[in-house]
Design an enzyme around this catalytic site. Structure first.
Site, PDB file in Angstrom:
ATOM      1  N   THR A  42      15.187  -8.237  56.297  1.00 52.19           N
ATOM      2  CA  THR A  42      14.116  -7.407  57.047  1.00 52.19           C
ATOM      3  C   THR A  42      12.646  -7.952  56.539  1.00 52.19           C
ATOM      4  OG1 THR A  42      13.463  -5.118  57.501  1.00 52.19           O
ATOM      5  CG2 THR A  42      13.875  -5.624  54.982  1.00 52.19           C
ATOM      6  N   CYS A  88       6.554  -0.550  53.536  1.00 47.70           N
ATOM      7  CA  CYS A  88       7.401   0.038  53.398  1.00 47.70           C
ATOM      8  C   CYS A  88       8.365  -0.476  52.269  1.00 47.70           C
ATOM      9  CB  CYS A  88       8.255  -0.718  54.842  1.00 47.70           C
ATOM     10  SG  CYS A  88       7.847   0.329  56.305  1.00 47.70           S
ATOM     11  N   HIS A 114      15.476   0.474  54.950  1.00 49.79           N
ATOM     12  CA  HIS A 114      14.063   0.226  55.243  1.00 49.79           C
ATOM     13  C   HIS A 114      13.222   1.409  55.736  1.00 49.79           C
ATOM     14  CE1 HIS A 114      11.015  -2.713  57.365  1.00 49.79           C
ATOM     15  NE2 HIS A 114      10.486  -1.647  57.199  1.00 49.79           N
TER      16      HIS A 114
END
Lengths: 162, 279
Positions: free
Chosen positions: A25, A30, A47
């Site tokens: 990712t 985040c 995530h």
């Protein structure tokens, strides 16, 4: 070298898989929590965008306090127990986009990960958090290792991360 | 100079501590909230999977039972079909909500014509549209097909069309606009009628929120729409005029499908991890 497929996850997704394979990712403010069970050879990643679900809308894993327990529950449903799990946390940068710095989103995202993992008594064995750079990560489920590269801002924009 | 920077650091430290303290407190309070909502979420996911399959079979079979030359039977058949479509729509929303909450929702992109999706959604809503004599008007200025997840966009459109039909006045138009500005696609649904009766805008995207008349359906449609729009990299908003309500879905404009797709992933950003840090 990663064997098998690498599954890319977006904000609000949780993916649990077994070796060989990888989960990847891209993170800005985040945070992604990676859990690994070396006994079973399974690992999972979430995530999340914001620390807390505010009671409105769906209980989506875009929120840390939904995404982390859900990831742990998914791992436990596959036979893991908190005792055999190890955690790694990544992300939580101050990206200074759309006021995320003023709100200290990154900081809060990191804090919520630490608090929830502590509650489940899952030890954090590695982390690369905070700072001002985005990150690309790839979780190698064969070895339980995470490869990390700092991301360019254009990459972050492409993926809609903040 | 040095003392100034030390003061600044001290101030930052204090602020961080305060944020940490408050965040812990929110986390604690939030736990109670999550617990109280858990039953609803469990119910959603259970109902979704149990009802989906038989419903699909029913919807496939009902059109085959259409009677010929018997008005009474035709009316009954239409009623059965209408109820089945309503039920199917609600199940689709439950499935979507359960998927979103599980975090297992994948994006599968395809090249699509949004007008086709609007027509498909309108076909599924033909009975409520007909009952209120609402005419669907599509104003499309898109010249190319767009790349997005068709199933998700279909559910987004169906929900806002259903909303427009539900709150729109009888014998009026329901106007759908599809436009782009080079980087973004705008899809609007405008109905004639009063705006949502809420104090704050986000309230109408809250699940189990009720409409002004006590609520239609399950009250999860617009919360699903918001999640799906965000999942597609876009957003949803609405504006109330004097006599109109317009919902606008904004999505990033993509017109080319990725040439290579790695193992079910729709990203091809990870060219290499050479020189990466290993943790």
């Amino acid at each position: 070298m990663i064997q098998g497929c690498s599954t890319f996850i977006h904000v609000g997704q949780i993916h649990v898989d077994r070796a060989p394979g990888a989960i990847s990712t891209v993170l800005g403010s985040c945070v992604a929590v990676c859990l690994y069970d070396s006994n079973l050879g399974i690992g999972g990643m979430n995530h999340y965008l914001l620390p807390f679900w505010n009671g409105n809308g769906l209980q989506s894993p875009r929120f840390g306090n939904i995404a982390i327990p859900k990831l742990i529950e998914t791992m436990m449903a596959k036979g893991s127990s908190p005792k055999t799990l190890q955690a790694k946390i990544f992300g939580g940068a101050s990206m200074n986009i759309g006021g995320s710095e003023a709100m200290m989103i990154g900081e809060k995202n990191i804090l919520v990960a630490r608090e929830i993992l502590k509650e489940y008594r899952i030890s954090i064995v590695a982390e690369d958090i905070g700072g001002q750079n985005g990150r690309k990560i790839q979780f190698d489920l064969d070895r339980g290792k995470v490869l990390l590269k700092y991301a360019q801002r254009s990459d972050m924009m492409n993926l809609g991360d903040k | 100079m040095e003392s100034k920077s030390m003061y600044h650091e001290e101030e930052c430290g204090e602020k961080c501590e305060e944020v940490a303290f408050l965040s812990r407190k929110i986390l604690d309070l939030n736990k109670q909230l999550i617990e109280s909502e858990k039953a609803k979420s469990r119910f959603l996911s259970l109902v979704a999977s149990e009802l989906n399959n038989p419903m699909t079979a029913l919807l496939g079979l009902i059109p085959r039972l259409a009677p010929q030359n018997d008005e009474r039977l035709e009316a009954i058949h239409s009623l059965v079909h209408e109820e089945a479509l309503i039920l199917d729509f609600r199940i689709q929303n439950l499935v979507a909500a359960a998927e979103i909450e599980s975090g297992e929702q994948n994006i599968t992109k395809a090249l699509i014509d949004p007008v086709e999706l609007v027509n498909e959604a309108a076909e599924a809503l033909k009975y409520p549209l007909k009952a209120k004599n609402i005419q669907l008007v599509i104003n499309n200025t898109l010249e190319k097909k767009i790349v997005t997840d068709p199933q998700k966009l279909y559910l987004i459109l169906k929900n806002i069309l259903a909303n427009g039909c539900c709150y729109g006045r009888n014998d009026e138009k329901l106007e759908v606009g599809i436009h782009e500005n080079g980087t973004t696609v705008f899809m609007t649904v405008k109905n004639r009628g009063e705006g949502p009766n809420v104090e704050y805008k986000p309230q109408i995207f809250t699940r189990f929120a009720h409409g002004p008349d006590g609520g239609h359906g399950l009250g999860i449609g617009l919360s699903i729409v918001r999640e799906l729009c965000e999942r597609l990299g876009g957003s949803i908003d609405y504006a109330s005029g004097e006599d109109t309500v317009t919902f606008t879905v904004t999505l990033p404009l993509e017109t080319l499908l990725p040439t290579s797709e790695a193992c079910g992933s729709n990203e091809f950003l990870f060219e290499s991890f050479d020189g990466a840090i290993e943790l």
